[in-house]
Design an enzyme around this catalytic site. Structure first.
Site, PDB file in Angstrom:
ATOM      1  N   HIS A  67      64.816  15.643  65.697  1.00 40.97           N
ATOM      2  CA  HIS A  67      64.153  15.134  66.900  1.00 40.97           C
ATOM      3  C   HIS A  67      63.281  16.224  67.532  1.00 40.97           C
ATOM      4  CE1 HIS A  67      66.957  11.881  66.371  1.00 40.97           C
ATOM      5  NE2 HIS A  67      66.274  11.195  67.267  1.00 40.97           N
ATOM      6  N   GLU A  83      57.842   6.589  73.031  1.00 43.18           N
ATOM      7  CA  GLU A  83      58.981   6.677  73.949  1.00 43.18           C
ATOM      8  C   GLU A  83      58.749   7.745  75.014  1.00 43.18           C
ATOM      9  OE1 GLU A  83      61.874   5.220  70.347  1.00 43.18           O
ATOM     10  OE2 GLU A  83      61.807   7.346  70.851  1.00 43.18           O
ATOM     11  N   PHE A 115      67.336  19.185  72.927  1.00 42.92           N
ATOM     12  CA  PHE A 115      67.886  18.257  73.919  1.00 42.92           C
ATOM     13  C   PHE A 115      67.473  16.842  73.527  1.00 42.92           C
ATOM     14  CE2 PHE A 115      67.344  15.757  77.821  1.00 42.92           C
ATOM     15  CZ  PHE A 115      68.614  15.884  78.371  1.00 42.92           C
ATOM     16  N   VAL A 119      64.849   8.229  76.422  1.00 42.53           N
ATOM     17  CA  VAL A 119      64.040   8.288  77.636  1.00 42.53           C
ATOM     18  C   VAL A 119      63.483   6.937  78.083  1.00 42.53           C
ATOM     19  CG1 VAL A 119      63.412  10.706  77.298  1.00 42.53           C
ATOM     20  CG2 VAL A 119      61.923   8.912  76.384  1.00 42.53           C
TER      21      VAL A 119
END
Length: 165
Positions: A67, A83, A115, A119
């Site tokens: 990610h 996103e 992190f 979202v």
């Protein structure tokens, strides 16, 4: 695409159609394919989540590390771009950009992975708050939290793919 069509895809076609749902980790779709057919979006999502949960910790860590940092300007999957845009992370002020980069660095330095936060439906302020609140967490908790957030992201992506809420 609908669930009936998904249930009839070959393994290769299934991975091609759904391999992106878990960021740069088509192995998740490949493992989940063995659990077909699915009666619902939830059943499909559960199979995908189960594939991750049954994977070795190294594979789970690789999934988390696949990610992108939130608010980064790095190349990322189109789904991540959309996103993050929805949360306003594509339109950060210079001060916000510096703040999110500082939080990203602190988080990655502490935990060894980026992190992760689903979202969708969140504001920039909520993203910053979550980053600040989770930074002191123990590493084991953050590892599990990152996976839970990835499962939420995948659920949103599946719903989009199947045209469901």
């Amino acid at each position: 695409m609908n669930l009936a069509a998904i249930n009839h895809l070959s393994r290769e076609a299934f991975v091609e159609q759904l391999g992106w749902v878990f960021e740069h980790s088509p192995w998740v779709a490949e493992k989940a394919w063995e659990r077909r057919p699915w009666a619902s979006l939830e059943a499909l999502h559960h199979s995908l989540v189960q594939a991750v949960q049954e994977a070795p910790k190294e594979a789970q860590l690789a999934l988390i590390r696949a990610h992108p940092d939130l608010g980064s300007r790095a190349r990322m999957a189109q789904a991540s771009v959309s996103e993050q845009k929805g949360a306003g992370l594509d339109a950060l002020t210079p001060a916000e950009f510096e703040r999110i980069q500082t939080l990203n660095r602190a988080y990655t330095d502490r935990f060894g992975f980026p992190f992760i936060l689903a979202v969708r439906g969140k504001s920039k302020a909520e993203v910053f708050k979550a980053m600040e609140e989770r930074l002191p967490n123990p590493p084991e908790l953050e590892f599990e939290t990152a996976l839970e957030e990835i499962y939420k992201i995948a659920r949103f992506r599946l719903a989009d793919l199947l045209g469901q809420d």
